[in-house]
Scaffold this motif. Structure first.
Motif, short mmCIF file in Angstrom:
data_model
loop_
_atom_site.label_atom_id
_atom_site.label_comp_id
_atom_site.label_asym_id
_atom_site.label_seq_id
_atom_site.Cartn_x
_atom_site.Cartn_y
_atom_site.Cartn_z
N PRO A 145 0.69 -0.94 -0.31
CA PRO A 145 -0.10 0.25 0.12
C PRO A 145 0.83 1.05 -0.17
N ARG A 146 0.38 2.73 -1.00
CA ARG A 146 1.50 3.55 -0.85
C ARG A 146 1.05 4.44 1.00
N ARG A 147 1.87 5.34 0.82
CA ARG A 147 1.61 6.37 1.86
C ARG A 147 1.09 7.20 1.32
N ARG A 148 0.01 7.53 1.44
CA ARG A 148 0.06 9.08 1.44
C ARG A 148 0.65 9.77 1.89
N ALA A 149 0.43 11.32 1.26
CA ALA A 149 1.48 12.27 1.46
C ALA A 149 0.75 13.53 2.42
N ARG A 150 1.35 13.10 2.94
CA ARG A 150 0.96 14.35 4.34
C ARG A 150 0.91 15.98 4.30
N PRO A 151 0.95 16.91 4.60
CA PRO A 151 1.49 18.08 4.20
C PRO A 151 2.51 17.97 5.29
N ALA A 152 2.86 19.49 5.20
CA ALA A 152 4.34 19.23 5.98
C ALA A 152 4.19 19.47 7.19
N ARG A 153 4.96 19.13 8.13
CA ARG A 153 4.51 19.32 9.53
C ARG A 153 4.37 21.00 9.73
N GLY A 154 6.00 21.55 9.48
CA GLY A 154 6.26 22.97 9.94
C GLY A 154 4.61 23.32 9.56
N LEU A 155 4.25 23.56 8.50
CA LEU A 155 2.79 24.16 7.46
C LEU A 155 1.81 24.48 8.57
N ARG A 156 1.59 22.96 9.52
CA ARG A 156 0.18 22.66 9.91
C ARG A 156 1.01 23.29 11.52
N THR A 157 1.72 23.24 11.78
CA THR A 157 2.68 24.10 13.48
C THR A 157 2.07 25.49 13.33
N ALA A 158 2.47 26.71 11.86
CA ALA A 158 2.73 27.53 11.54
C ALA A 158 0.76 28.05 11.37
N VAL A 159 -0.37 27.39 10.76
CA VAL A 159 -1.05 27.95 11.37
C VAL A 159 -2.14 27.42 12.07
N ALA A 188 -6.18 28.63 15.16
CA ALA A 188 -8.06 27.87 15.28
C ALA A 188 -7.72 27.72 16.66
N ARG A 189 -7.17 28.68 17.27
CA ARG A 189 -6.63 28.63 18.75
C ARG A 189 -7.79 29.99 19.20
N SER A 190 -8.34 29.35 20.35
CA SER A 190 -8.72 31.03 21.17
C SER A 190 -8.27 31.61 21.97
N LEU A 191 -7.09 31.27 22.38
CA LEU A 191 -6.26 31.39 22.72
C LEU A 191 -5.04 33.09 21.91
#
Length: 409
Positions: free
Chosen positions: A10-24, A28-31
């Protein structure tokens, strides 16, 4: 691995870059928005003063002066502390930020610095919130600045720069909010001296709880040892009169243990009553009577005046005597025990000697009870030694008196 296995794996799905997820993620945080509101709301006062002072610069100067005056009010620290604690993530300790009013000018000056820094950062973020989106809109519309109009086809690539002001605004909001949270603890939290005092108080509380645990160990352990020996002796004797005496001794020992338990529970409920009701060495006769009732032949000799002992020494010596008698009954049984109390101008010496049964194998370092005896003696600057020699067990405790009398304890 062969080619078929590679094709069927099975082929692994490409995941978004962890750095981008950390940046955005902060979006989504109320803080993030709580910190932004904390920075923007400070501009309410300059906005009102602009109409009175007649300009932005005079309004900012008047606001800074008003905040300095407000920082001198003790209750302002609590008000700012309520807001500052909202700058921390949920579940993260805020370092007791602004829990009480300012107690001195040191805390007032720190509060003034906090208010002025909040004004500067809040004003800067407010201006960025106005001008950077405007710059992004202008860039998207294609209006090239006059200084760049000499470049060929500047209109084509200038629109691609429109996200940069928004990214800059995003970074400025996150950075300013994090900086305010970082400054909240040193500027609104307790001073180093207060943190040290709180740590010392916590250490004293833990030491007191340890002492109470030792007292419960000594008292309950002594009562259970006497009860077990009395019950065993009564069952072996088969005499009604002896059984009645044994039950009476068990009752008396159990009552004393309950008194100690109630006193310890009272200390836990009322931390200020640490020494109230603790027995001293002048009440050691009930320990000897309890040990005699368990079958031990206790002989006591006192050289000196026990009533002249300082309170801490007398109370700790009582517990040491209780532990020594308990150890003798537990490990040697109902054997003769010699107790000698020697009091002079400088030292109280406690000597306990009892024969060992032939099969006894005492440990060189002792168990929990002896370790507790050494700790009790060390707290008062004394020492405790124990060991077996020529078939006899001897425990000696030496406690200094001169230093305690000089300090009035």
């Amino acid at each position: 691995m062969n080619a078929t296995a590679v094709l069927l794996a099975p082929r692994r799905r490409a995941r978004p870059a962890r750095g981008l997820r950390t940046a955005v993620r902060p979006l989504a945080r109320s803080l993030t928005y709580t910190r932004l509101l904390h920075l923007l709301i400070v501009n309410a006062l300059p906005a009102l003063l602009i109409f009175v002072a007649g300009g932005f610069a005079p309004a900012m100067a008047a606001t800074a002066l008003c905040l300095l005056v407000a920082g001198a009010v003790p209750g302002m620290r609590v008000v700012e502390g309520v807001q500052a604690r909202l700058l921390f993530p949920r579940g993260e300790g805020a370092g007791h930020v602004g829990e009480r009013p300012s107690a001195g000018w040191g805390e007032r000056l720190r509060l003034m610095v906090w208010l002025e820094v909040r004004l500067v950062l809040g004003s800067g973020v407010t201006m960025l919130c106005v001008w950077l989106p405007t710059l992004a809109e202008i860039s998207w519309g294609g209006e090239v600045p006059p200084v760049l109009r000499f470049l060929p086809q500047a209109r084509d690539w200038w629109a691609w720069l429109s996200p940069l002001p928004l990214l800059a605004l995003y970074g400025a909001v996150l950075g300013a909010g994090a900086l305010m949270a970082r400054l909240a603890v040193p500027l609104l939290g307790p001073s180093p001296a207060e943190r040290l005092a709180a740590l010392e108080a916590r250490t004293e509380e833990l030491l007191e709880r340890t002492r109470l645990a030792r007292e419960l160990h000594d008292s309950i352990g002594h009562a259970l040892t006497v009860a077990v020996l009395q019950a065993g002796a009564a069952r072996a004797a088969g005499d009604a009169a002896f059984t009645q005496r044994a039950l009476g001794a068990i009752e008396e020992t159990g009552r004393a243990a309950l008194e100690d338990l109630e006193r310890v529970l009272g200390v836990l409920r009322e931390p200020g009553s640490t020494a109230r009701g603790r027995p001293g060495l002048d009440r050691a006769e009930r320990l000897f009577a309890s040990a005699r009732a368990a079958g031990a032949e206790v002989t006591v000799r006192v050289d000196g005046a026990l009533d002249a002992l300082p309170g801490p020494v007398s109370r700790e010596a009582y517990r040491m005597t209780q532990e020594a008698l308990t150890n003798a009954l537990r490990h040697a049984g109902p054997v003769p025990v010699e107790v000698v109390f020697t009091v002079d101008t400088r030292t109280l010496t406690l000597d306990f000697t009892n024969p060992l049964p032939p099969d006894a194998r005492p440990f060189p370092g002792g168990g929990t009870g002896l370790r507790g005896l050494r700790e009790r003696a060390a707290v008062l600057g004394g020492s405790a030694t124990a060991g077996a020699r020529d078939g006899r067990w001897r425990l000696r405790v030496r406690l200094p008196l001169e230093a305690l009398r000089e300090t009035g304890r």
